[in-house]
Scaffold this motif. Structure first.
Motif, PDB file in Angstrom:
ATOM      1  N   GLN A  81     -27.242 -45.267  33.212  1.00  0.00           N
ATOM      2  CA  GLN A  81     -28.375 -44.831  32.409  1.00  0.00           C
ATOM      3  C   GLN A  81     -28.840 -46.003  31.549  1.00  0.00           C
ATOM      4  O   GLN A  81     -28.021 -46.736  30.995  1.00  0.00           O
ATOM      5  CB  GLN A  81     -27.995 -43.653  31.501  1.00  0.00           C
ATOM      6  N   VAL A 133     -31.514 -47.211  28.420  1.00  0.00           N
ATOM      7  CA  VAL A 133     -32.366 -46.803  27.306  1.00  0.00           C
ATOM      8  C   VAL A 133     -33.002 -48.043  26.704  1.00  0.00           C
ATOM      9  O   VAL A 133     -32.307 -48.952  26.240  1.00  0.00           O
ATOM     10  CB  VAL A 133     -31.561 -46.055  26.230  1.00  0.00           C
ATOM     11  N   GLU A 134     -34.329 -48.064  26.728  1.00  0.00           N
ATOM     12  CA  GLU A 134     -35.086 -49.213  26.235  1.00  0.00           C
ATOM     13  C   GLU A 134     -35.604 -48.948  24.830  1.00  0.00           C
ATOM     14  O   GLU A 134     -35.838 -47.802  24.448  1.00  0.00           O
ATOM     15  CB  GLU A 134     -36.275 -49.490  27.161  1.00  0.00           C
ATOM     16  N   SER A 135     -35.830 -50.031  24.100  1.00  0.00           N
ATOM     17  CA  SER A 135     -36.448 -49.932  22.784  1.00  0.00           C
ATOM     18  C   SER A 135     -37.142 -51.244  22.468  1.00  0.00           C
ATOM     19  O   SER A 135     -36.859 -52.267  23.109  1.00  0.00           O
ATOM     20  CB  SER A 135     -35.404 -49.619  21.709  1.00  0.00           C
ATOM     21  N   CYS A 194     -32.413 -53.223  25.928  1.00  0.00           N
ATOM     22  CA  CYS A 194     -32.058 -52.203  26.908  1.00  0.00           C
ATOM     23  C   CYS A 194     -30.545 -52.056  26.918  1.00  0.00           C
ATOM     24  O   CYS A 194     -29.826 -53.029  27.170  1.00  0.00           O
ATOM     25  CB  CYS A 194     -32.561 -52.580  28.294  1.00  0.00           C
ATOM     26  N   SER A 238     -25.439 -47.497  30.004  1.00  0.00           N
ATOM     27  CA  SER A 238     -24.232 -46.673  29.874  1.00  0.00           C
ATOM     28  C   SER A 238     -23.915 -46.058  31.237  1.00  0.00           C
ATOM     29  O   SER A 238     -24.769 -46.010  32.119  1.00  0.00           O
ATOM     30  CB  SER A 238     -24.422 -45.582  28.824  1.00  0.00           C
ATOM     31  N   THR A 277     -25.880 -54.780  27.169  1.00  0.00           N
ATOM     32  CA  THR A 277     -27.250 -54.807  26.667  1.00  0.00           C
ATOM     33  C   THR A 277     -27.965 -56.046  27.182  1.00  0.00           C
ATOM     34  O   THR A 277     -27.375 -57.125  27.264  1.00  0.00           O
ATOM     35  CB  THR A 277     -27.255 -54.824  25.139  1.00  0.00           C
ATOM     36  N   TYR A 329     -40.195 -52.237  32.077  1.00  0.00           N
ATOM     37  CA  TYR A 329     -39.089 -51.428  32.581  1.00  0.00           C
ATOM     38  C   TYR A 329     -37.816 -52.258  32.658  1.00  0.00           C
ATOM     39  O   TYR A 329     -37.818 -53.374  33.182  1.00  0.00           O
ATOM     40  CB  TYR A 329     -39.408 -50.899  33.978  1.00  0.00           C
ATOM     41  N   GLY A 375     -35.070 -47.972  33.715  1.00  0.00           N
ATOM     42  CA  GLY A 375     -35.290 -47.243  32.491  1.00  0.00           C
ATOM     43  C   GLY A 375     -36.622 -46.506  32.540  1.00  0.00           C
ATOM     44  O   GLY A 375     -37.364 -46.604  33.514  1.00  0.00           O
ATOM     45  N   GLN A 376     -36.916 -45.769  31.466  1.00  0.00           N
ATOM     46  CA  GLN A 376     -38.134 -44.976  31.414  1.00  0.00           C
ATOM     47  C   GLN A 376     -39.364 -45.813  31.134  1.00  0.00           C
ATOM     48  O   GLN A 376     -40.486 -45.373  31.405  1.00  0.00           O
ATOM     49  CB  GLN A 376     -37.993 -43.892  30.333  1.00  0.00           C
ATOM     50  N   THR A 419     -41.160 -48.955  28.352  1.00  0.00           N
ATOM     51  CA  THR A 419     -41.635 -49.058  26.972  1.00  0.00           C
ATOM     52  C   THR A 419     -42.955 -49.834  26.971  1.00  0.00           C
ATOM     53  O   THR A 419     -43.087 -50.851  27.651  1.00  0.00           O
ATOM     54  CB  THR A 419     -40.587 -49.729  26.066  1.00  0.00           C
TER      55      THR A 419
END
Length: 117
Positions: free
Chosen positions: A3, A5-7, A22, A25, A77, A94, A108-109, A111
């Motif tokens: 999984q 997760v981006e920010s 990113c 996990s 990361t 992405y 990822g989803q 950003t």
């Protein structure tokens, strides 16, 4: 399974900087490459930068000298430091994590990065 997760996306003026992060996990030990791709409206998804476990990097010509990719393997990361941003950098970014045997790319989803002129 991995999984991602981006920010860190957002709106910035041309010439400014943004930092994308990113975090992976799940089955992190299988990851061999992490990186970033982007997709602008009406265009295909394209490579921005990747970094392999051994440290080798690959950058799109359009971002060389402006973007830097780094990885913290302990934290699973990947970071993309983007400097001197241009309006043409505007896209959804992405995160990618690639695993082998069988080869598979996790995404990822996305950003949004918007650079105003």
């Amino acid at each position: 399974q991995v999984q991602l997760v981006e920010s860190g996306g957002g709106l910035v003026q041309a010439g400014g900087s943004l930092r994308l992060s990113c975090a992976a996990s799940g089955s992190n030990s299988r990851i061999v490459v992490m990186g970033w791709y982007r997709q602008a409206p009406g265009k295909q998804r394209e490579l921005v930068a990747t970094r392999a476990n051994g440290g080798s990097t690959n950058y799109a010509d359009s971002v060389k000298g402006r973007f830097t990719i780094s990885r913290d393997n302990a934290l699973n990361t990947v970071i993309l430091q983007m400097n001197n941003l241009k309006p043409e950098d505007t896209a959804v970014y992405y995160c990618l994590a690639a695993v082998p045997m069988p080869p598979y790319n996790y995404w990822g989803q996305g950003t949004q990065v918007t650079v105003s002129s």
